[in-house]
Design a protein around this motif. Sequence first.
Motif, PDB file in Angstrom:
ATOM      1  N   PRO A  90       0.815  -1.223   0.000  1.00 25.06           N
ATOM      2  CA  PRO A  90       0.000   0.000   0.000  1.00 25.06           C
ATOM      3  C   PRO A  90       0.850   1.275   0.000  1.00 25.06           C
ATOM      4  O   PRO A  90       0.484   2.265  -0.655  1.00 25.06           O
ATOM      5  CB  PRO A  90      -0.815  -0.128   1.300  1.00 25.06           C
ATOM      6  N   LEU A  91       1.979   1.258   0.699  1.00 25.26           N
ATOM      7  CA  LEU A  91       2.861   2.423   0.737  1.00 25.26           C
ATOM      8  C   LEU A  91       3.518   2.640  -0.620  1.00 25.26           C
ATOM      9  O   LEU A  91       3.645   3.781  -1.099  1.00 25.26           O
ATOM     10  CB  LEU A  91       3.940   2.228   1.806  1.00 25.26           C
ATOM     11  N   ILE A  92       3.927   1.544  -1.247  1.00 27.43           N
ATOM     12  CA  ILE A  92       4.561   1.629  -2.565  1.00 27.43           C
ATOM     13  C   ILE A  92       3.547   2.128  -3.592  1.00 27.43           C
ATOM     14  O   ILE A  92       3.840   3.009  -4.406  1.00 27.43           O
ATOM     15  CB  ILE A  92       5.129   0.259  -2.978  1.00 27.43           C
ATOM     16  N   ARG A  93       2.333   1.583  -3.551  1.00 25.34           N
ATOM     17  CA  ARG A  93       1.299   1.967  -4.519  1.00 25.34           C
ATOM     18  C   ARG A  93       0.970   3.454  -4.401  1.00 25.34           C
ATOM     19  O   ARG A  93       0.798   4.151  -5.409  1.00 25.34           O
ATOM     20  CB  ARG A  93       0.047   1.117  -4.305  1.00 25.34           C
ATOM     21  N   GLU A  94       0.900   3.956  -3.200  1.00 28.34           N
ATOM     22  CA  GLU A  94       0.589   5.370  -2.987  1.00 28.34           C
ATOM     23  C   GLU A  94       1.675   6.266  -3.600  1.00 28.34           C
ATOM     24  O   GLU A  94       1.372   7.267  -4.260  1.00 28.34           O
ATOM     25  CB  GLU A  94       0.472   5.644  -1.482  1.00 28.34           C
ATOM     26  N   ALA A  95       2.935   5.874  -3.416  1.00 31.76           N
ATOM     27  CA  ALA A  95       4.043   6.670  -3.963  1.00 31.76           C
ATOM     28  C   ALA A  95       4.052   6.615  -5.486  1.00 31.76           C
ATOM     29  O   ALA A  95       4.289   7.637  -6.159  1.00 31.76           O
ATOM     30  CB  ALA A  95       5.370   6.164  -3.404  1.00 31.76           C
ATOM     31  N   LEU A  96       3.793   5.447  -6.058  1.00 31.96           N
ATOM     32  CA  LEU A  96       3.779   5.308  -7.513  1.00 31.96           C
ATOM     33  C   LEU A  96       2.616   6.080  -8.131  1.00 31.96           C
ATOM     34  O   LEU A  96       2.765   6.712  -9.184  1.00 31.96           O
ATOM     35  CB  LEU A  96       3.687   3.828  -7.908  1.00 31.96           C
ATOM     36  N   ARG A  97       1.480   6.055  -7.476  1.00 27.32           N
ATOM     37  CA  ARG A  97       0.316   6.791  -8.001  1.00 27.32           C
ATOM     38  C   ARG A  97       0.576   8.294  -7.989  1.00 27.32           C
ATOM     39  O   ARG A  97       0.235   8.999  -8.944  1.00 27.32           O
ATOM     40  CB  ARG A  97      -0.937   6.468  -7.186  1.00 27.32           C
ATOM     41  N   ALA A  98       1.203   8.775  -6.937  1.00 23.93           N
ATOM     42  CA  ALA A  98       1.512  10.207  -6.854  1.00 23.93           C
ATOM     43  C   ALA A  98       2.478  10.616  -7.963  1.00 23.93           C
ATOM     44  O   ALA A  98       2.327  11.676  -8.588  1.00 23.93           O
ATOM     45  CB  ALA A  98       2.098  10.535  -5.486  1.00 23.93           C
ATOM     46  N   TRP A  99       3.465   9.751  -8.233  1.00 21.34           N
ATOM     47  CA  TRP A  99       4.422  10.039  -9.319  1.00 21.34           C
ATOM     48  C   TRP A  99       3.697  10.067 -10.659  1.00 21.34           C
ATOM     49  O   TRP A  99       3.891  10.980 -11.464  1.00 21.34           O
ATOM     50  CB  TRP A  99       5.512   8.964  -9.318  1.00 21.34           C
ATOM     51  N   ARG A 100       2.861   9.080 -10.899  1.00 22.68           N
ATOM     52  CA  ARG A 100       2.117   9.001 -12.163  1.00 22.68           C
ATOM     53  C   ARG A 100       1.258  10.243 -12.377  1.00 22.68           C
ATOM     54  O   ARG A 100       1.239  10.827 -13.466  1.00 22.68           O
ATOM     55  CB  ARG A 100       1.225   7.755 -12.160  1.00 22.68           C
ATOM     56  N   ASP A 101       0.561  10.650 -11.333  1.00 25.19           N
ATOM     57  CA  ASP A 101      -0.367  11.778 -11.461  1.00 25.19           C
ATOM     58  C   ASP A 101       0.353  13.105 -11.669  1.00 25.19           C
ATOM     59  O   ASP A 101      -0.247  14.078 -12.142  1.00 25.19           O
ATOM     60  CB  ASP A 101      -1.274  11.856 -10.231  1.00 25.19           C
ATOM     61  N   ALA A 102       1.653  13.151 -11.331  1.00 23.48           N
ATOM     62  CA  ALA A 102       2.414  14.395 -11.479  1.00 23.48           C
ATOM     63  C   ALA A 102       3.177  14.466 -12.811  1.00 23.48           C
ATOM     64  O   ALA A 102       3.829  15.469 -13.093  1.00 23.48           O
ATOM     65  CB  ALA A 102       3.401  14.540 -10.318  1.00 23.48           C
TER      66      ALA A 102
END
Length: 202
Positions: A90-102
């Motif tokens: 869950p921590l990894i997914r949150e960081a990857l999603r934030a990168w993708r959205d930026a």
Amino acid sequence: MSLCVGLTGGIASGKSTVGKLFETLGVPVIDADQVARDVVAPGSPGLRAVAEHFGAAFITPQGELDRRRMREHVFAAPDQRKVLESLLHPLIREALRAWRDALMTPYGILMIPILREGGFDSLVEHIVVVDVARETQRERLMARDDIDASLADNMLNAQADRADRLAMADDVIDNSGAPDNLPPQVEALHHKLLSLAHARQV
């Protein structure tokens, strides 16, 4: 929104090399393995959660995760690997999603070995698989990580098999040959992905 491309392949298949080639073409690349290291940095909530579940024996005197010991532990006990994943994914997914959205470029590369097995394929719209034979992976993995055949096999068995990876691929990069076979494949795919990204914006 930018096109998010998942770059995957079995362990020791050459994903990092391919990722670096995309970076030389100006494409943003995020390495999920590095994110996985970041979420268990000393003092992080992720490392505290790991220590609480697995015990202080898996933390080095310097306050870092003992990666080799943890790897040997979880690949020998699949149920423990699932516990570790439940703490960190869950921590990894949150960081990857934030990168993708930026992302501000036409497309970006999310590089991750367990794309579908970890449920991370929901973050991407196009999948590129770096493909090599299992025996090639095994030899490279043993040499790269200085591990024995038994641990190498356990690590390979924990991932999707070659046929499953190829079945989910939108594009395949063949890394079974000489290193100089890679750049032309990456450059051709780069132009294809730029076209796909442009088509989405029209």
